[in-house]
Design an enzyme around this catalytic site. Structure first.
Site, PDB file in Angstrom:
ATOM      1  N   ASN A 133      99.274 -77.434  20.872  1.00  0.00           N
ATOM      2  CA  ASN A 133      99.033 -78.746  20.256  1.00  0.00           C
ATOM      3  C   ASN A 133      97.550 -79.102  20.121  1.00  0.00           C
ATOM      4  OD1 ASN A 133      99.064 -78.936  23.071  1.00  0.00           O
ATOM      5  ND2 ASN A 133      99.686 -81.072  23.059  1.00  0.00           N
ATOM      6  N   LYS A 156      96.147 -66.450  27.463  1.00  0.00           N
ATOM      7  CA  LYS A 156      97.286 -66.356  26.562  1.00  0.00           C
ATOM      8  C   LYS A 156      97.482 -67.693  25.862  1.00  0.00           C
ATOM      9  CE  LYS A 156     102.175 -66.326  26.011  1.00  0.00           C
ATOM     10  NZ  LYS A 156     101.939 -67.115  24.788  1.00  0.00           N
ATOM     11  N   GLY A 208     101.582 -76.855  29.655  1.00  0.00           N
ATOM     12  CA  GLY A 208     102.809 -76.579  28.915  1.00  0.00           C
ATOM     13  C   GLY A 208     103.970 -77.379  29.450  1.00  0.00           C
ATOM     14  N   SER A 209     105.152 -76.834  29.289  1.00  0.00           N
ATOM     15  CA  SER A 209     106.365 -77.546  29.667  1.00  0.00           C
ATOM     16  C   SER A 209     106.579 -77.525  31.175  1.00  0.00           C
ATOM     17  CB  SER A 209     107.578 -76.907  28.990  1.00  0.00           C
ATOM     18  OG  SER A 209     107.837 -75.620  29.542  1.00  0.00           O
ATOM     19  N   GLU A 230      99.214 -78.583  34.154  1.00  0.00           N
ATOM     20  CA  GLU A 230      99.217 -79.829  33.392  1.00  0.00           C
ATOM     21  C   GLU A 230     100.444 -79.757  32.511  1.00  0.00           C
ATOM     22  OE1 GLU A 230      99.391 -82.175  30.660  1.00  0.00           O
ATOM     23  OE2 GLU A 230      97.646 -81.258  29.698  1.00  0.00           O
ATOM     24  N   LEU A 231     101.463 -80.548  32.876  1.00  0.00           N
ATOM     25  CA  LEU A 231     102.778 -80.391  32.265  1.00  0.00           C
ATOM     26  C   LEU A 231     103.105 -81.594  31.373  1.00  0.00           C
ATOM     27  CD1 LEU A 231     104.518 -78.944  35.439  1.00  0.00           C
ATOM     28  CD2 LEU A 231     103.252 -77.735  33.658  1.00  0.00           C
ATOM     29  N   CYS A 264     100.561 -84.505  25.353  1.00  0.00           N
ATOM     30  CA  CYS A 264     101.122 -84.797  26.676  1.00  0.00           C
ATOM     31  C   CYS A 264     100.887 -86.252  27.068  1.00  0.00           C
ATOM     32  CB  CYS A 264     100.500 -83.872  27.720  1.00  0.00           C
ATOM     33  SG  CYS A 264     100.843 -82.128  27.446  1.00  0.00           S
ATOM     34  N   GLU A 361     111.223 -86.662  27.613  1.00  0.00           N
ATOM     35  CA  GLU A 361     109.951 -86.755  26.910  1.00  0.00           C
ATOM     36  C   GLU A 361     110.203 -86.516  25.429  1.00  0.00           C
ATOM     37  OE1 GLU A 361     105.491 -84.712  26.936  1.00  0.00           O
ATOM     38  OE2 GLU A 361     107.193 -83.607  27.762  1.00  0.00           O
TER      39      GLU A 361
END
Length: 457
Positions: A133, A156, A208-209, A230-231, A264, A361
């Protein structure tokens, strides 16, 4: 079989480029190169590191138009937003180039037993697993501090933004960085576990998730390696009766609809006190209804597509589920009849537990609004989530806002402004939003050895 690492333009629905994933042997070779360079890089002076990283930032600015076009092509961000992201990414790298030495300076300790101090030293090769994003700024906030700290990096990116990942590596090549300092890995997400297990990888950071974070933390923990996560987030935005409506509108537009709501820290639960509710609902509905949702390369486009067909279908499922269970669809809620993955910006009200719009979310352009009587009701909704990334409060009584801020379960609270990131401000959450911090001095300290040196009397 088509590669899953590909540029599928979300504005057209067409595959533009495909890439072959690296083999395990290639990946291990790149990790070996990063480890070999680390043995030298860790002793390179801050001044020498600074020169290289400043060159990277300068290359980013020089290539802004090209890099911004890659962002827009691969994930659909309007071009002007993509250009802002490139500038911001360069600023992050420059910030750490300028401040790393001060942040990592040795700290003297008081002791009766002699002389003691703590030094901050790098720890080795780090793996970054970064999302789609914000293709450049997410990498910059990882690579910038940790390379300046003396670590080396393999990274990655998400499989749908391969050209952005390749271009970030090329910036280091163009800047004359030594081989092994930064390497982009073309690989599938399912192979990430094997890399974390590699003994030459000493730490991992993932944005990510929640599910991906739990998996990465599990593997890292099993191998006794530090991690930063950081989710997801379901950030509340509390609007009190005395709020400045212009600030509230700016906060909604920038905090919920920018990047098609795919952030996020997007304001995913807008909680409005009843005295200002009707005015706010009317204003935001008018704005949403006149938004231009179109080709993200056009200068007057307000919002481009969402990132993928799966993302769009997931959003439609969340909207439809909520409406079927009693939520009010004020505006939008449909896919646009055109090529690509374009969703009407949407407004939902009357959301309750048990609806997907309440419980999950929503990672897209869906403005979810609650009407509340008082601050106690607002706080109940604000904290009724497994997430705790950011929050915002809108009121002209700043002293009261500061008291409210202390009652919200989150890593960050912004008053009279949408939650956002800036190089000098720590960024991160609590609960299922993860742990650890990025940016500011706090970010550079996540992957260093705080080594005590003690000299006896």
């Amino acid at each position: 079989m088509a590669s899953s690492i590909r540029t599928l333009n979300p504005a057209t629905g067409k595959v533009e480029k495909e890439f072959q994933a690296y083999t395990s042997e290639e990946i291990n070779k790149y990790i070996d190169e990063a480890n070999e360079l680390y043995k030298e890089w860790r002793f390179v002076s801050y001044e020498e590191r600074k020169v290289i990283m400043k060159r990277v930032a300068n290359e980013m600015r020089k290539q802004k138009s090209h890099l911004a076009s890659l962002i827009t092509t691969e994930m659909g961000k309007p071009l002007r937003e993509s250009e802002i992201e490139i500038d911001y990414s360069a600023n992050i790298i420059e910030y750490y180039a300028d401040n790393a030495e001060e942040f990592l300076a040795s700290t003297p300790l008081e002791t009766q037993k002699g002389t003691a101090y703590v030094v901050s030293e790098p720890i080795g090769v780090l793996l970054g697993v970064m999302p789609w994003n914000f293709p450049f700024s997410q990498i910059a906030r990882f690579a910038g501090p940790h390379i300046m700290a003396g670590n080396t990096v393999v990274l990655k990116t998400a499989s749908n933004i391969p050209q952005c990942g390749i271009a970030f590596e090329q910036l280091f090549i163009d800047a004359g960085a030594p081989k092994g300092l930064y390497k982009n890995l073309l690989m599938s997400g399912k192979d990430t576990d094997k890399i974390i297990e590699n003994p030459k990888i000493v730490g991992v950071s993932l944005t990510g998730s929640e599910a991906a974070g739990a998996q990465v933390a599990s593997i890292a923990g099993k191998h006794v390696k530090p991690s930063v996560l950081e989710l997801g987030g379901s950030d509340p935005m509390i609007v009190l009766n005395d709020a400045d409506i212009e600030k509230v509108m700016n906060g909604t537009i920038n905090g919920r609809l920018r990047n098609a709501g795919q952030a996020c820290t997007s304001s995913k639960r807008i909680i409005v006190q009843e005295g200002i509710y009707n005015e706010y609902l009317e204003r935001i509905t008018t704005y949403v209804n006149q938004m231009k949702v179109d080709d993200p390369t056009l200068p007057d486009t307000d919002m481009g597509p969402v990132s993928s067909e799966n993302a769009m279908n997931g959003l439609l499922d969340q909207i439809n589920d909520s409406v079927e269970k009693g939520a009010t669809l004020v505006s939008g809620g449909k896919r646009l009849d055109r090529d690509g993955f374009f969703l009407q910006p949407t407004i939902l009200t009357d959301l309750k537990p048990g609806m997907k719009g309440y419980d999950e979310e929503i990672f897209g352009p869906v403005v979810c609004i609650w009407k509340v009587k008082d601050i106690d009701e607002a706080l109940q909704i604000a904290n009724d989530t497994p997430y705790g990334l950011g929050a915002s409060i809108y009121t002209e009584d700043v002293a009261n806002a500061e008291k409210i801020a202390r009652k919200i379960d989150s890593g960050m609270v912004f008053i009279n402004k949408q939650v956002s990131s800036s190089p000098e401000l720590p960024f991160g959450g609590v609960k299922n939003s993860g742990y650890g911090r990025e940016l500011s001095k706090a970010g550079i300290l996540e992957f260093v050895n705080k080594k005590l040196i003690m000299i006896a009397k």
